[in-house]
Design a protein around this motif. Sequence first.
Motif, mmCIF file in Angstrom:
data_model
loop_
_atom_site.group_PDB
_atom_site.id
_atom_site.type_symbol
_atom_site.label_atom_id
_atom_site.label_comp_id
_atom_site.label_asym_id
_atom_site.label_seq_id
_atom_site.Cartn_x
_atom_site.Cartn_y
_atom_site.Cartn_z
ATOM 1 N N ASP A 55 0.861 -1.113 0.014
ATOM 2 C CA ASP A 55 0.191 -0.139 0.183
ATOM 3 C C ASP A 55 0.835 1.098 0.041
ATOM 4 O O ASP A 55 1.839 1.337 0.506
ATOM 5 C CB ASP A 55 -0.973 0.094 1.111
ATOM 6 N N ALA A 77 1.974 4.962 1.085
ATOM 7 C CA ALA A 77 1.513 5.850 1.995
ATOM 8 C C ALA A 77 1.162 6.975 1.623
ATOM 9 O O ALA A 77 0.225 7.598 2.624
ATOM 10 C CB ALA A 77 3.006 6.040 2.945
ATOM 11 N N THR A 133 -4.749 -1.331 -1.831
ATOM 12 C CA THR A 133 -6.163 -1.506 -1.008
ATOM 13 C C THR A 133 -6.929 -0.374 -0.619
ATOM 14 O O THR A 133 -8.031 -0.313 -0.559
ATOM 15 C CB THR A 133 -5.593 -2.469 0.083
ATOM 16 N N GLY A 134 -5.916 0.537 0.043
ATOM 17 C CA GLY A 134 -6.506 1.666 0.667
ATOM 18 C C GLY A 134 -6.907 2.519 -0.297
ATOM 19 O O GLY A 134 -7.765 3.587 0.366
ATOM 20 N N CYS A 153 -18.806 -5.098 -1.345
ATOM 21 C CA CYS A 153 -19.251 -4.616 0.295
ATOM 22 C C CYS A 153 -17.967 -4.642 1.223
ATOM 23 O O CYS A 153 -17.977 -4.000 2.089
ATOM 24 C CB CYS A 153 -19.832 -5.848 0.824
ATOM 25 N N PHE A 154 -16.822 -5.274 0.521
ATOM 26 C CA PHE A 154 -15.624 -5.036 1.066
ATOM 27 C C PHE A 154 -15.217 -3.635 0.862
ATOM 28 O O PHE A 154 -14.251 -3.274 1.700
ATOM 29 C CB PHE A 154 -14.595 -6.138 0.585
ATOM 30 N N LEU A 155 -15.751 -2.867 0.107
ATOM 31 C CA LEU A 155 -14.866 -1.558 -0.398
ATOM 32 C C LEU A 155 -15.957 -0.395 0.256
ATOM 33 O O LEU A 155 -15.454 0.807 0.810
ATOM 34 C CB LEU A 155 -14.833 -1.283 -1.576
ATOM 35 N N TYR A 156 -17.546 -0.462 0.297
ATOM 36 C CA TYR A 156 -18.081 0.543 0.528
ATOM 37 C C TYR A 156 -18.947 0.272 1.870
ATOM 38 O O TYR A 156 -19.663 -0.733 1.810
ATOM 39 C CB TYR A 156 -18.835 1.057 -0.563
ATOM 40 N N ASN A 157 -18.976 1.335 2.669
ATOM 41 C CA ASN A 157 -19.745 1.112 3.841
ATOM 42 C C ASN A 157 -21.072 1.520 3.839
ATOM 43 O O ASN A 157 -22.102 1.037 4.435
ATOM 44 C CB ASN A 157 -19.067 2.021 5.037
ATOM 45 N N THR A 167 -11.147 -13.135 -1.860
ATOM 46 C CA THR A 167 -11.543 -11.455 -2.277
ATOM 47 C C THR A 167 -10.288 -10.937 -2.517
ATOM 48 O O THR A 167 -10.710 -10.021 -3.611
ATOM 49 C CB THR A 167 -12.086 -10.970 -0.944
ATOM 50 N N ASP A 168 -9.326 -10.631 -2.008
ATOM 51 C CA ASP A 168 -8.167 -9.868 -2.455
ATOM 52 C C ASP A 168 -7.911 -10.062 -3.971
ATOM 53 O O ASP A 168 -7.651 -9.016 -4.679
ATOM 54 C CB ASP A 168 -6.937 -9.979 -1.707
#
Lengths: 512, 500
Positions: free
Chosen positions: A214, A216, A240-241, A363-367, A444-445
């Motif tokens: 990732d 910084a 990922t971030g 769903c892993f990305l958006y809340n 998933t990744d």
Amino acid sequence: MDEGTELSLTIAHIVRRLKGSHLHSQIERQAKECLHQPEIKLESLREDVRSFLKTSGWEKKLQNAVYRELHVQLPPSHPAAPPEHLKEPLAYMRKAQANWEKRVLKSLNSMSTELGVPLARMRPAVEQKELTNKWNEMGTDEPDLSRFRPVYAPKDFLEVLISLRNPNHDSSEDLSTRSHWGLIQVPLNVRDIPQLRQTYSELNLTMGQLGIDDHAHIHPVVADQDSAAAQQYSRQGCPTGLRADLWALILNSTNHPPDVMHYEQLKAGVIQHDLLVDNLIYKDVKLTASNDDYYFVFEDFLYQVLLCFSRDTAVLEHFKYNSATPPKSYIQGKVGDEECAVVYPPNGVIPFHGFSMYVAPLCFLYNEPSKLYSVFREMYVRYFFRLHSISSSPSGIVYLCLQFEWLLQTHLPQLFYHLRQIGAQPLRIAFKWMVRAFSGYLSTDQLLLLWDRILGYDSLEIVAVLAAAVFAFRAENLMEVMSLASAEAVLADLSTLKVMPLIQIFLFATAI
Amino acid sequence: MPSIWTFLKSRLASMKKSLKRTWLTQKRKTTVTQLSISGKLAEKQCPAADTCSSAPPSSSLEPTPETRGKTSGYKGSYDCGKNEEREGRSCVRYKCGLLNTIQDVLRQRPGWVEVKDDGEWDFNWCDVGWLRENFDHSYMEEHVRINHFRNHYELTRKNLMVKNLKRYRKNLERDIGHMEASKCDFFPCTFALPSEYHLFVEEFKRSPGSTWIMKPVAKSQGKGIFLFRKLKDIMDWKKDGTRSEEQKDAAQVESYVAQRYIENPYLINGRKFDLRVYVLVTSYVPLKAWLYRDGFARFSSTRFSLSSIDDKYMHLTNVAVQKTAPDYDPEKGCKWQMQQLRRYLTAKHGREMVETLFNEMDNIFVRSLQSVQKVIINDKHCFELYGYDILLDQNLKPWLIEVNASPSHTPSSQEDYEMKCRLLEDTLNVVDMEGRLTGKEKRVGGYDLMWNDGPVYREDVNLETFGSSCFTANTHLGCVNDREKQLRRLLKPFPGQKRM
């Protein structure tokens, strides 16, 4: 048609599309408000307003919107072409799709009659209140779904594709080596590895691929808010971030007040009416996502997205370029009367077994449900719809199947032949992966890395390439199996695969 | 040349005979050291337990010294490059009192043989009951290892852990200051009952309406735990000042701790979860601790809500409790691997926040160990694998719930089984009965050295980097665990094993 005319047609079309949109009114308002600013001079009004819009970032937003339109709209092939040609230029494919739709609709209608459940009904007030209270935990509901069965499964769809034939093409005389060993027997022009190497040059073995480390800092791509740059960036994988923001940028999916309001309206629609397809959605989620180790936590999100999706008439727009046609339902007693026809379900999309897996990885990305919804909808109308409709598009499932079989036949002929001999046609195993764009089969990744490339290259072709690469990877084991069941067993678990090395090796290290 | 071979064979045979005699007459444990001989002769493996206990395979060309009556034992030739003090063993006799994953791992380890009943052992993986009964009566040779510290309960019993942490915190505050002491604020307010009943009541009254959780100090797997909001629910634990000292000891009420319940746990889609992390301690003085990269998040199968505190299934996330929940679906899988969770949190909150979170967890592990450092009887024979239970709250602050000395090695799925096998294999790699490590490693398989009488950094501290301030901790919880690759590079193969 010369380039100039084509360009002006495109421009005219885009202007038509964007006129009256929310973005349009926002830009207008910004332009009006900036007149108060001292640096705007009357003599150079036009240039000054333009440069203001540029520096304040509104030009970028407009650019992104235009970029989006260019993606979803096919270039007009001929000014005189009828609208069906935009959906699907080949007549035999259109016909096959229409037949398939009739079957699906019949199945849905008969289910409705058999079970005595109406296609749609208004919920009584008590039920509405209950649902509103339970909106965030619909997964706790355990309705009796045993009587419902999915309208169709990918297997059934595969049979239809296998039976597709071009009536103008007589392949019986083909004794040459170009005879096709696979199940799909339509003459689409698929690509071979040298051509793929050119297209996917960013995936070369010498190029580093992201997604593991990732960064910084916030990459300038996100800071610039440029869709086209983000898309190019995504070809080598998203950190990922940053992935959530990058995807939203590429899809030009926003979560502004109008979007949130739209979602709330859809939610209100869900509360008011109960649709038969809702049960299909419930059943699908319970059967697939809820039983998946990675996705079971997101059960509630899936209901919140899919139930609203069914009611979203904005989705109907995509049928302009989708070979499918939304099913129509008639008010009781008035079958055939077009005035009493309404599209059913409201978004025109009948869910099939596994449909919820299109949403689950997001769903892993958006809340936030409204943001999640917005991104999913855009992904659906750009890509996913092609995976379950019959068309000649290079991102369509027919093309992907043929591409997969062709790659296998050309580069792993021994394996293909062997599997064919034992009655294990490779497509029978790979089809279910491709229809879901590998969702639920990869970890998933890895799946998100694959979908980075779908967005980056604006095409689902990479899915077919991956399917072939998986077979290439497990070729040794597959050569030893003697039945379809054992072949399935060898390929049952893909959760340990690393997709990028597989694709890279298949494309760039295969001897040709 | 044939003659030399015959000579050697007869020599070997006679050595075997003499050793067998010695062995059978020996009453005390004899230290027998078998080292891998590089090059010369292929090492013979211990084929069966009885062969091993009767005649250790000898494969050295050197004449064997007398072993009768000696406890320092037989030392064969050393493998070149080894630390002279380390005596690696190629044949390890182990005792194992548990019947789960650890059995499989021990059985599959090359050169390790099980001893039954009263046989002499080099390695013991026991349960805490055995330890309690036998540790004090066992004499252990220098090389022998056992998987618990004598008084591990100072860390693993809830009431003692809290006592030690509170004392440690107080000392820090007194000696260093408030800032340093505040780094120990990672456990919820806890009181031992009935002994601290009055203190508890004071705190309880100060925060009306808050929820508390009662836990029995010595039980595990979620047994006996319940939540409460009213004092009347815990009247049984009320300290009665009229009872005498003897009566207190023979108290009818079991020892419990009352802990403030974390009412704002971090939820993933409405579900509560806690983290299980594995920490291996090979020495307390000086403190040497390793952190395993794998771990998992255990989800509650129902959605979280404060309104139904009677629903044990919702509030407790131990798998043992979940398995009995009415809607438990064994296919459903209530666990996520740590890597999955870390990725999810990174995607949601960004890399920096997640790094801060994991650094705070490192802090919890180290400080909790430091709090019992002076209390635990340090014994060079002992090592211990702890299972830490951590809960996250909505602000992504980690809280220490408890530490387990016998973390459940019963797997809940195939994936889980494989993870636990890896964990146990790497634990044995770190303990290093075979003497394959130099002792200077910062990583062994999935274990990263977290603390070695001081913080351990990823970067090598040398003259050039000395002045630099940006050191990162050597921990990789939830990161990629490419242990096989690392082990291949790190370790020589087992004696008799071909390098792959």
